[in-house]
Design a protein around this motif. Structure first.
Motif, short mmCIF file in Angstrom:
data_model
loop_
_atom_site.label_atom_id
_atom_site.label_comp_id
_atom_site.label_asym_id
_atom_site.label_seq_id
_atom_site.Cartn_x
_atom_site.Cartn_y
_atom_site.Cartn_z
N ALA A 1 0.83 -1.20 0.00
CA ALA A 1 0.00 0.00 0.00
C ALA A 1 0.87 1.26 0.00
CB ALA A 1 -0.94 0.00 1.20
N LEU A 2 1.91 1.27 0.82
CA LEU A 2 2.80 2.43 0.91
C LEU A 2 3.47 2.73 -0.44
CD1 LEU A 2 4.42 4.58 2.55
CD2 LEU A 2 6.11 2.77 2.95
N LEU A 3 4.01 1.69 -1.07
CA LEU A 3 4.78 1.88 -2.30
C LEU A 3 3.89 1.93 -3.54
CD1 LEU A 3 7.68 -0.52 -1.35
CD2 LEU A 3 7.74 1.98 -1.36
N GLY A 4 2.68 1.40 -3.44
CA GLY A 4 1.76 1.43 -4.57
C GLY A 4 2.11 0.47 -5.68
N ILE A 5 2.92 -0.53 -5.37
CA ILE A 5 3.33 -1.55 -6.35
C ILE A 5 3.39 -2.90 -5.66
CG2 ILE A 5 4.65 0.01 -7.85
CD1 ILE A 5 7.21 -0.99 -6.41
N PRO A 6 3.22 -3.98 -6.43
CA PRO A 6 3.38 -5.31 -5.82
C PRO A 6 4.87 -5.62 -5.66
CG PRO A 6 2.91 -5.53 -8.15
CD PRO A 6 2.81 -4.06 -7.83
N PRO A 7 5.19 -6.56 -4.80
CA PRO A 7 6.59 -6.95 -4.65
C PRO A 7 7.12 -7.61 -5.92
CG PRO A 7 5.19 -8.39 -3.35
CD PRO A 7 4.32 -7.33 -3.92
N GLN A 8 8.40 -7.41 -6.18
CA GLN A 8 9.02 -8.07 -7.33
C GLN A 8 9.60 -9.42 -6.94
OE1 GLN A 8 11.20 -4.42 -8.87
NE2 GLN A 8 10.43 -5.38 -10.72
N HIS A 9 9.85 -9.60 -5.67
CA HIS A 9 10.29 -10.90 -5.17
C HIS A 9 9.39 -11.21 -3.99
CE1 HIS A 9 13.07 -14.22 -4.54
NE2 HIS A 9 12.84 -14.02 -3.26
N TYR B 1 10.86 -5.19 -2.95
CA TYR B 1 10.24 -4.22 -3.85
C TYR B 1 11.33 -3.38 -4.53
CZ TYR B 1 6.09 -5.01 -0.94
OH TYR B 1 5.04 -5.57 -0.26
N GLU B 2 11.11 -3.00 -5.77
CA GLU B 2 11.97 -2.05 -6.46
C GLU B 2 11.12 -0.80 -6.67
OE1 GLU B 2 15.20 -2.49 -7.10
OE2 GLU B 2 15.14 -4.56 -6.42
N ALA B 3 11.49 0.30 -6.03
CA ALA B 3 10.70 1.52 -6.10
C ALA B 3 11.61 2.73 -6.28
CB ALA B 3 9.86 1.68 -4.84
#
Length: 118
Positions: free
Chosen positions: A28-36, A44-46
Motif C-alpha cells: 500500500a505504501l509503495l503502490g506496487i506489488p513486490p518483485q520478489h 520491492y523495487e521503487a
C-alpha cells in the motif's frame, strides 16, 4: 576530495514479525506489488531503491531497519570503515546471485550495511 567511494544507499531491509501483514502495508505504501515474493523474503523495487522485508529478522540480529550502502569493493570498504573505528557485526557473505553483504556497527551502535553486486 575526489568522488565518493560509495554508490549511495540503495537498499533498506526491514525486520518483520508477520510477513503477510507487513507485505500488505508496504504494498500500500509503495503502490506496487513486490518483485520478489517468497516465504523467506519479500522485495520491492521503487524509484531506484530496493525495499526488503526480512521475516523474523530480529532473530538474525536486526533490531531496526538496516540501510545498505552500495560499494564497488566490499572487502576494501569493510577494511576502511573498521580501521576508522567501526566494529564488524556480520562478515561478508553471499546472499545469492553473487550479491555480497556485510554489516558493521558505528561508535554509537548504529548498524550500517555494505552491499556489493558482482
Amino acid at each position: 576530495m575526489a568522488g565518493s567511494s560509495t554508490q549511495g544507499i540503495k537498499t533498506v531491509l526491514h525486520p518483520v514479525s508477520d510477513l503477510s501483514a507487513a507485505k500488505a502495508v508496504y504494498t500500500a505504501l509503495l503502490g506496487i506489488p513486490p518483485q520478489h515474493d517468497a516465504s523467506y523474503y519479500v522485495g520491492y523495487e521503487a524509484e531506484g531503491q530496493h525495499i526488503g522485508l526480512v521475516p523474523d529478522g530480529r532473530s538474525q540480529g536486526m533490531t531496526s531497519p538496516v540501510a545498505y550502502w552500495h560499494v564497488p569493493d566490499i572487502e576494501a570498504k569493510l577494511a576502511e570503515v573498521t580501521a576508522a573505528g567501526a566494529k564488524l557485526n556480520e562478515p561478508v557473505r553471499d546472499v545469492g546471485g553473487g550479491r555480497l553483504v556485510a554489516t558493521v556497527t558505528d561508535p554509537d551502535g548504529n548498524v550500517l550495511g555494505l552491499l556489493q553486486d558482482r
